[in-house]
Design a protein around this motif. Structure first.
Motif, mmCIF file in Angstrom:
data_model
loop_
_atom_site.group_PDB
_atom_site.id
_atom_site.type_symbol
_atom_site.label_atom_id
_atom_site.label_comp_id
_atom_site.label_asym_id
_atom_site.label_seq_id
_atom_site.Cartn_x
_atom_site.Cartn_y
_atom_site.Cartn_z
ATOM 1 N N VAL A 141 9.342 -6.521 -14.473
ATOM 2 C CA VAL A 141 9.258 -6.702 -13.250
ATOM 3 C C VAL A 141 8.397 -6.249 -12.669
ATOM 4 O O VAL A 141 8.003 -4.703 -12.988
ATOM 5 C CB VAL A 141 10.571 -6.486 -13.656
ATOM 6 C CG1 VAL A 141 11.206 -6.567 -12.247
ATOM 7 C CG2 VAL A 141 11.247 -7.748 -14.166
ATOM 8 N N VAL A 142 8.201 -6.637 -11.001
ATOM 9 C CA VAL A 142 7.134 -5.861 -10.373
ATOM 10 C C VAL A 142 8.317 -6.658 -8.099
ATOM 11 O O VAL A 142 8.867 -7.850 -8.075
ATOM 12 C CB VAL A 142 5.879 -6.272 -10.064
ATOM 13 C CG1 VAL A 142 5.751 -5.703 -8.700
ATOM 14 C CG2 VAL A 142 5.083 -6.200 -11.484
ATOM 15 N N GLN A 143 9.237 -5.354 -8.243
ATOM 16 C CA GLN A 143 9.616 -5.248 -7.412
ATOM 17 C C GLN A 143 8.673 -3.852 -6.348
ATOM 18 O O GLN A 143 8.138 -2.864 -6.577
ATOM 19 C CB GLN A 143 10.678 -4.454 -7.394
ATOM 20 C CG GLN A 143 11.717 -5.841 -8.339
ATOM 21 C CD GLN A 143 12.748 -4.829 -8.256
ATOM 22 O OE1 GLN A 143 12.825 -3.626 -7.894
ATOM 23 N NE2 GLN A 143 14.089 -5.785 -9.023
ATOM 24 N N ASP A 184 -10.415 -8.380 -16.094
ATOM 25 C CA ASP A 184 -9.843 -9.696 -16.874
ATOM 26 C C ASP A 184 -8.841 -10.359 -16.155
ATOM 27 O O ASP A 184 -8.851 -11.687 -16.596
ATOM 28 C CB ASP A 184 -9.119 -8.928 -18.353
ATOM 29 C CG ASP A 184 -10.878 -8.272 -19.086
ATOM 30 O OD1 ASP A 184 -11.451 -8.359 -18.545
ATOM 31 O OD2 ASP A 184 -10.304 -7.008 -19.565
ATOM 32 N N SER A 185 -7.721 -10.052 -15.814
ATOM 33 C CA SER A 185 -6.432 -10.235 -15.112
ATOM 34 C C SER A 185 -6.941 -11.626 -13.939
ATOM 35 O O SER A 185 -6.972 -12.688 -13.685
ATOM 36 C CB SER A 185 -5.948 -10.039 -14.838
ATOM 37 O OG SER A 185 -5.558 -9.253 -13.525
ATOM 38 N N ARG A 186 -8.011 -11.004 -13.322
ATOM 39 C CA ARG A 186 -8.531 -12.154 -12.215
ATOM 40 C C ARG A 186 -9.918 -13.415 -12.820
ATOM 41 O O ARG A 186 -10.241 -14.210 -12.292
ATOM 42 C CB ARG A 186 -9.539 -11.797 -10.941
ATOM 43 C CG ARG A 186 -8.639 -11.031 -10.254
ATOM 44 C CD ARG A 186 -9.044 -10.166 -9.519
ATOM 45 N NE ARG A 186 -10.473 -9.408 -9.679
ATOM 46 C CZ ARG A 186 -9.967 -7.962 -9.451
ATOM 47 N NH1 ARG A 186 -8.668 -7.189 -9.301
ATOM 48 N NH2 ARG A 186 -11.006 -7.549 -10.303
ATOM 49 N N GLY A 187 -10.072 -13.232 -14.323
ATOM 50 C CA GLY A 187 -10.879 -14.447 -14.758
ATOM 51 C C GLY A 187 -12.445 -14.140 -14.494
ATOM 52 O O GLY A 187 -13.053 -14.817 -14.718
ATOM 53 N N GLY A 234 -4.862 -6.040 -7.058
ATOM 54 C CA GLY A 234 -3.942 -6.817 -8.089
ATOM 55 C C GLY A 234 -2.783 -6.328 -8.637
ATOM 56 O O GLY A 234 -2.884 -4.790 -8.323
ATOM 57 N N ILE A 235 -1.652 -6.744 -9.376
ATOM 58 C CA ILE A 235 -1.290 -6.225 -10.529
ATOM 59 C C ILE A 235 -1.591 -6.237 -11.913
ATOM 60 O O ILE A 235 -1.180 -8.080 -11.943
ATOM 61 C CB ILE A 235 0.248 -6.273 -10.426
ATOM 62 C CG1 ILE A 235 0.887 -6.291 -8.893
ATOM 63 C CG2 ILE A 235 1.355 -5.890 -11.063
ATOM 64 C CD1 ILE A 235 1.929 -6.313 -8.353
#
Length: 139
Positions: A115-117, A134-137, A124-125
């Motif tokens: 969970v991110v609030q 990595d998460s951005r491809g 990015g997170i």
């Protein structure tokens, strides 16, 4: 010992804490005041207890007496107790929104993952061991 919520409600009522709230917050506070007034009118000395606390908001003893009267009324009337909790929650939430520039993050219940609030996020997170790239491809 006095219930902390009852003390908070009594303090807000005595100090007329609606200043600084949004329109919705002021409406919630007005509904809280009306509900308390109508219920305490049915209690012996209830109206006088409320008026004394309102007349002397800095008198801790009178505010505590009001909190005790609210507790007694709530113990006698479960509907009043539920209404008081609901209305106080609305007032408190409106105060939090006003204090935090209109942003409130809430999460309740169980969460099966992350969970991110947040309000504003630049970039990015990433969760886990991977990098932001990595998460951005980027791989």
């Amino acid at each position: 010992m006095i219930d902390p919520m009852m003390l908070a409600v009594a303090t807000a009522l005595a100090t007329k804490a609606a200043e600084g709230l949004s329109e919705a917050g002021r409406a919630a506070f007005g509904a809280l005041v009306q509900r308390v007034r109508s219920r305490l009118a049915a209690e012996p000395g209830g109206t006088g207890t409320l008026e004394s606390a309102e007349s002397h908001p800095g008198d801790e003893r009178l505010v505590e007496r009001l909190a005790a009267a609210l507790s007694v009324a709530a113990d006698r009337d479960p509907t009043f107790a539920a209404d008081l909790a609901r209305l106080w929650s609305a007032v408190r939430d409106a105060a939090v929104v006003a204090a935090h520039d209109g942003v409130v993050n809430q999460q309740s219940g169980s969460v099966g993952g992350h969970v991110v609030q947040a309000r504003d996020v630049s970039g990015g997170i990433t969760f886990g061991a991977g990098s932001a790239e990595d998460s951005r491809g980027g791989r």
